[in-house]
Write an enzyme that holds these catalytic residues in place. Sequence first.
Site, short mmCIF file in Angstrom:
data_model
loop_
_atom_site.label_atom_id
_atom_site.label_comp_id
_atom_site.label_asym_id
_atom_site.label_seq_id
_atom_site.Cartn_x
_atom_site.Cartn_y
_atom_site.Cartn_z
N HIS A 32 16.79 -7.16 1.92
CA HIS A 32 18.12 -7.44 0.86
C HIS A 32 19.09 -8.08 1.37
O HIS A 32 20.35 -8.38 0.09
CB HIS A 32 17.98 -7.16 -0.26
CG HIS A 32 16.88 -7.08 -0.63
ND1 HIS A 32 15.82 -6.08 -1.64
CD2 HIS A 32 16.29 -8.01 -2.48
CE1 HIS A 32 15.47 -6.26 -1.77
NE2 HIS A 32 14.79 -7.07 -2.23
N ALA A 33 19.60 -7.81 2.00
CA ALA A 33 21.28 -7.90 3.03
C ALA A 33 21.35 -9.53 2.77
O ALA A 33 22.51 -9.60 2.93
CB ALA A 33 21.54 -7.23 4.49
#
Lengths: 172, 172, 172, 172, 172, 172
Positions: free
Chosen positions: A105-106
Amino acid sequence: MAAKRIAILVDDLYEDLELWYPYYRLLEAGHQVDLIGSERDRAYTSKHHYPAKAVKSIAEVRPEDYDGVVIPGGYAPDRMRRDERMVRFVRQIHDQGKLVAAICHAGWMLVSADVLRGRRATSVRAIRDDMRNAGCEWVDEPVVVDGNLVTSRTPDDLPAYMKAILAKLGEA
Amino acid sequence: MAAKRIAILVDDLYEDLELWYPYYRLLEAGHQVDLIGSERDRAYTSKHHYPAKAVKSIAEVRPEDYDGVVIPGGYAPDRMRRDERMVRFVRQIHDQGKLVAAICHAGWMLVSADVLRGRRATSVRAIRDDMRNAGCEWVDEPVVVDGNLVTSRTPDDLPAYMKAILAKLGEA
Amino acid sequence: MAAKRIAILVDDLYEDLELWYPYYRLLEAGHQVDLIGSERDRAYTSKHHYPAKAVKSIAEVRPEDYDGVVIPGGYAPDRMRRDERMVRFVRQIHDQGKLVAAICHAGWMLVSADVLRGRRATSVRAIRDDMRNAGCEWVDEPVVVDGNLVTSRTPDDLPAYMKAILAKLGEA
Amino acid sequence: MAAKRIAILVDDLYEDLELWYPYYRLLEAGHQVDLIGSERDRAYTSKHHYPAKAVKSIAEVRPEDYDGVVIPGGYAPDRMRRDERMVRFVRQIHDQGKLVAAICHAGWMLVSADVLRGRRATSVRAIRDDMRNAGCEWVDEPVVVDGNLVTSRTPDDLPAYMKAILAKLGEA
Amino acid sequence: MAAKRIAILVDDLYEDLELWYPYYRLLEAGHQVDLIGSERDRAYTSKHHYPAKAVKSIAEVRPEDYDGVVIPGGYAPDRMRRDERMVRFVRQIHDQGKLVAAICHAGWMLVSADVLRGRRATSVRAIRDDMRNAGCEWVDEPVVVDGNLVTSRTPDDLPAYMKAILAKLGEA
Amino acid sequence: MAAKRIAILVDDLYEDLELWYPYYRLLEAGHQVDLIGSERDRAYTSKHHYPAKAVKSIAEVRPEDYDGVVIPGGYAPDRMRRDERMVRFVRQIHDQGKLVAAICHAGWMLVSADVLRGRRATSVRAIRDDMRNAGCEWVDEPVVVDGNLVTSRTPDDLPAYMKAILAKLGEA
């Protein structure tokens, strides 16, 4: 190979291994690593409540002091991206042509830093649409290297991710 | 006013009040409400572990059977959008001109359903960039009504959100 | 309809929806709502650890300043009734002929405030004997209105409960 | 002194020490102890999630098989009293003139079993009004012995409580 | 360098990073790694509840099939050492002259496998006395290599620990 | 029998009943009991998070002020033994010929206090090897009394353990 100075961003709900594997791996390779949060000396906790203390606050660091930034996943990036200073830091590191690495999710931080236009990248499947809408060609591969940008999908990609990151730091 | 049939989507990590306030409020107004998850009869749990049992699975419902869909926030939408059937259901409800309501992080479902191009909408601040990249004009207001699309920002907007939803159902 | 000033009592272990549904519903209807605890600015947590901050302490409020009191269930009433000021506040609101609403285990506060003698009321089944011993005629119905007293059984009664409360406020 | 057969009632949310101190203490004194729940072999958990497995269900025991019943506090009694079989078991043990011991919130079981009329008893302060309404003279003492009825207030009274219980069993 | 087959032992309460850093690090280096627990396919959980699924049970593996064993700390070793098969497996790997690596509380497994007599080793400070009583010269160093035995103290030693382990595997 | 002064050591992760059963049992028998931790007035929490406040710190107590020490199990002893003052306190109580009682994992404190050489003792099975390496004859019995040393295995041995402790205090 010369030691590099790497910033790892941290916030609550970070994915445990996506922060700590890069952290210890970079140290093992001889690099210097700083955990950077919105507040200095605060102990952020992972999705499983593993503590991680920020040694510096985003307010006191300068992109010039680092050779790259590594961003863990989990839901921490959903929090980081609300802090304009965090987003700007990533964009500046990127604009200086230094390593920007993001896993899972970065990718949301890459979206908000607007560094994906025309690039090739990957992420966890869930945010594929956000990545594409931010202008990248999204592919489903363990690790994608496009210039200074290194992206991976999930914890199981950590070995490939760190190999690519270390190679990138070595070539710099 | 005639009773309407409303679908509320559910998955783990839903924001407690963003699901339950609309749920009870729609019942209070005399409408029929179904909680729909990826699996039937499974008890999904909120961010605070409040249970919510899905009475139907997404596999067994048809958009034709509903007059609108209401999507809670929290991190549930990050899970829902990985299920193509959930995304398609929202898109079809939208394409049939029926109510599509999304609060907080539920905006991610609007992104993945690709129903935001040219629309005016809001969401929690964190996903503003994802909303804009998906083509909407993002504004910072308690509730935004654009045609059949009703969007809000956080739990504190629930009163305004439900007022708009009920008005929309009443006018239909 | 004129806006009313409503006190909602709060303590740890309150039932999540029995506090928050009335809270947002009263706001949606245009009323003013204060969360009142034994300490001001303390964040009480629900059975599922959902936080609720008291904006006023019981020490600083006067019954004259409110048009009614709404009491959530869960095990919060088991705590509230140990605080004589909380109990007295409910009794005084009652004696002034204003709305007193209690759902689920909140009946314990009606017992301790001694406002049940000769009344018709309901509550969660578990405390039926305590309610009867306090002098009321206990019935098993979704909502019971007896003069200024409105009582319900469980979260599933919330729509009927709030309809009755709003009707009562509207008629006042 | 002859060994006695004692029933300890159990349900979820029992107060840890109010169950386990009597349990081990009775065993240490040479008595036989059975943990009895609504379901046999189910592991109930305390307020702090300490497990306690019921060796018998309330459906399979007869008051004739026991010389007394000991009831722990916590919020377990709020659950037990919803089960008519549990309540009846306590009433029958009482009517047979055998030991009935209750600490803290266990007083609720005495209320529902209707064995308090005209008796002297104590409990945690919170349920004082329920105890009084059930007909007892409520006093604030570490332990109160009135015939076959032994009651205490909180975990700190456990030493006095067990001394009284053991004396009662010894005199029988 | 040829790929080696490494066994990592797992049980509940393992220290998160002391299992996962070696796991991914060995994979990154090109080795094959099996998580081995008392039961196959069971998901063990760390001190912070991070899940780790055993791909093989201790009942089905043979020391001949591995080139070394790596043991995480936390309180998992307190559980592993109750299983004679786990202890024997470590002793046999050791007696075959292959790598035995233990960090933190994993020293308890070396104690029970009785492989410390006359050796130089380290561990978390807490179990120093147990290590010494088992016959080793205990030293306070980040990593200690004595023949096929590699020991470290805490998560912060992970970089030094893995460097030593990889060196040992490379020389074999 | 004269009242004795007993020290119970406490640290985080103590086994709930192995601390509280002896605590209340000693009080019931008329003795005086102090909970002693590394810090005064700190609330330590058990394995199940049951709080236990230390009334004195190990820094302010003298062995001369007590007639015996009782040590609970759980993982608290793994923490206590890192504090030299705790270990020395146990050794001095022992060398003064006073009661030293240890159950379950509390045997680790006996190991570090080095009071097991030539003694007969028991403990939880898991630390048998550490006990033996510290010089004792380890046996698998509910309670073992060897001079001033009283040891047991698990919570289920608490009745036998306390009987032996009380007998020992009575004979002194």
